[in-house]
Design a protein around this motif. Sequence first.
Motif, PDB file in Angstrom:
ATOM      1  N   PRO A 287       3.122  11.667   3.510  1.00 21.70           N
ATOM      2  CA  PRO A 287       2.067  12.363   4.266  1.00 21.70           C
ATOM      3  C   PRO A 287       2.613  13.170   5.436  1.00 21.70           C
ATOM      4  O   PRO A 287       2.110  14.260   5.739  1.00 21.70           O
ATOM      5  CB  PRO A 287       1.165  11.214   4.748  1.00 21.70           C
ATOM      6  N   PHE A 288       3.652  12.668   6.100  1.00 18.74           N
ATOM      7  CA  PHE A 288       4.242  13.404   7.221  1.00 18.74           C
ATOM      8  C   PHE A 288       4.833  14.731   6.747  1.00 18.74           C
ATOM      9  O   PHE A 288       4.610  15.783   7.353  1.00 18.74           O
ATOM     10  CB  PHE A 288       5.319  12.549   7.893  1.00 18.74           C
ATOM     11  N   SER A 289       5.600  14.695   5.658  1.00 19.71           N
ATOM     12  CA  SER A 289       6.209  15.920   5.145  1.00 19.71           C
ATOM     13  C   SER A 289       5.149  16.882   4.627  1.00 19.71           C
ATOM     14  O   SER A 289       5.277  18.105   4.780  1.00 19.71           O
ATOM     15  CB  SER A 289       7.199  15.581   4.027  1.00 19.71           C
TER      16      SER A 289
ATOM     17  N   THR B 203       2.531   1.159   6.701  1.00 22.27           N
ATOM     18  CA  THR B 203       2.506   1.660   8.066  1.00 22.27           C
ATOM     19  C   THR B 203       1.060   1.741   8.524  1.00 22.27           C
ATOM     20  O   THR B 203       0.126   1.680   7.708  1.00 22.27           O
ATOM     21  CB  THR B 203       3.146   3.055   8.168  1.00 22.27           C
ATOM     22  N   THR B 204       0.841   1.906   9.820  1.00 26.85           N
ATOM     23  CA  THR B 204      -0.519   1.962  10.344  1.00 26.85           C
ATOM     24  C   THR B 204      -1.308   3.117   9.739  1.00 26.85           C
ATOM     25  O   THR B 204      -2.476   2.956   9.351  1.00 26.85           O
ATOM     26  CB  THR B 204      -0.489   2.112  11.881  1.00 26.85           C
ATOM     27  N   SER B 205      -0.687   4.288   9.631  1.00 29.85           N
ATOM     28  CA  SER B 205      -1.411   5.441   9.089  1.00 29.85           C
ATOM     29  C   SER B 205      -1.761   5.238   7.620  1.00 29.85           C
ATOM     30  O   SER B 205      -2.869   5.594   7.178  1.00 29.85           O
ATOM     31  CB  SER B 205      -0.580   6.719   9.270  1.00 29.85           C
TER      32      SER B 205
ATOM     33  N   LYS C 183      -5.820   3.608   3.274  1.00 35.06           N
ATOM     34  CA  LYS C 183      -6.356   2.650   2.301  1.00 35.06           C
ATOM     35  C   LYS C 183      -7.755   2.189   2.700  1.00 35.06           C
ATOM     36  O   LYS C 183      -8.647   2.050   1.859  1.00 35.06           O
ATOM     37  CB  LYS C 183      -5.423   1.446   2.197  1.00 35.06           C
ATOM     38  N   THR C 184      -7.948   1.965   3.996  1.00 31.37           N
ATOM     39  CA  THR C 184      -9.218   1.411   4.465  1.00 31.37           C
ATOM     40  C   THR C 184     -10.329   2.452   4.525  1.00 31.37           C
ATOM     41  O   THR C 184     -11.476   2.176   4.162  1.00 31.37           O
ATOM     42  CB  THR C 184      -9.032   0.788   5.870  1.00 31.37           C
TER      43      THR C 184
END
Length: 458
Positions: free
Chosen positions: A87-89, A383-385, A390-391
């Motif tokens: 997602p970052f890339s 990771t948190t993100s 997922k949530t």
Amino acid sequence: MQTPLDDLSEAEVLARAGACATTARQAEVELLVIAYHWAVLHSADRLDPDRARLPGREQSRRYGGDGVAEVSEFAAAELGARVGLTPFSAARLIGDAQDLHHRHPALWARVQALEVRASYARHVVDRTRGLSRAEAAHVDAEVAEAADGRIPWTRFEALVAGKVAAAAPAIAREKEERARKARFAKTIGRPEHGMASFLIRADAATIARIDHAITQRAKTLEATLPDEPDDETSRSDDRSVTVDDRRVLAALQLAIGDDSLRGPEVTLVVHLDGRGQVELDEHGRPLEPIARVEGHGPVTSAWVRETLGPHARFTIRPVIDLAHQSPVDAYEIPARHRRAVRLLSPADTFPFGSCTSPHMQIDHTIPHGDGGPSRLGNYGPLTTSHHRLKTHGRWQVRQPFPGIHLWQDPHGATYLVDHAGTRQLHPDPAQAPPGRHRPTSTFEIYEPDLRIVIDPAA
């Protein structure tokens, strides 16, 4: 059907190579066009502002620079998974595409005409992200002509840096101040073959003092640790070392402040295969067993004996039985389960996740509040993100076998994540990669060395 390479002349082989390069550049341009369109489709306007205020919900993010529209943040994960990016890339790809469209018209025109490589244009975009739209446009006009590869990459980097500084001298000064304060001393890079690197970043005067201290201490070691002889056959003293060996030892002595080299205790976790089974090579000779040092990578068992052995005390722990981890009737995850999850899933279990930190959140695949048990087979590090995705991001995940995670994005694409990485599944036979065998049920991996069939009704 293309002519086989063996039937082509040298000129025709080169022409084929040039055509491949052109196709690759066209694909890079098209991916930027798609990323920009994806940003338009996921404008921040589509978010419900009332829901966005709730904890953990999707927010809008500005991935590009000044003058570029914000994007709903979960869009990057969906695009990234489909093209094999984190997602970052993917967020960087979206921001670069937006900036090229709105802040760098000259570069974007040359990229579309295949006159400038996408990598060159994206480098300019990255270096001008903090500039205003007008300042970025100035840099765009100044570097677009030289961005076609006419000068080597290092000269192009220097050109861009100079034009950015000239366009925004106040920002350049601010970066100098931040750099001046960015002092650190830390391990860097990925350790390989049992070796690692430690970098100290400070002002030039401080580095000069450190270098002088190490040089002086290394000179005092010459009597007890002489230079290696040039001729290996004339070696007569096992204590002989290189100049660099003495400098490393001098740095260690200065760091721990004790010539006896008994410094503070450091814990390294080494995984060894304790089965006692000896693997043989193709000639029937025994292979050197391989160990794994957590955070440092694979090493031979001989390295463990020769390098760690003389300086380390070993605490031997039995292998965790991953198949017989008793579940607990609580949301809290016990330490023994966390250790087992770490062995079973050493990296982030979101598609193409790259984080390997031992401090990630351990997620219940089926939420504990929905009846999901606290046991191996219902855990996955995130990771948190990615946990938020997922949530709250309409991603679905199942774990049909412990350590095998099946993810489905909001548009129906399915990904299998295990200890070996991420692979996209192709439920539709028409979507299967050419040359792979066809599925016998809904989900199947098209890999020549692995075939997993998942019954969706199971």
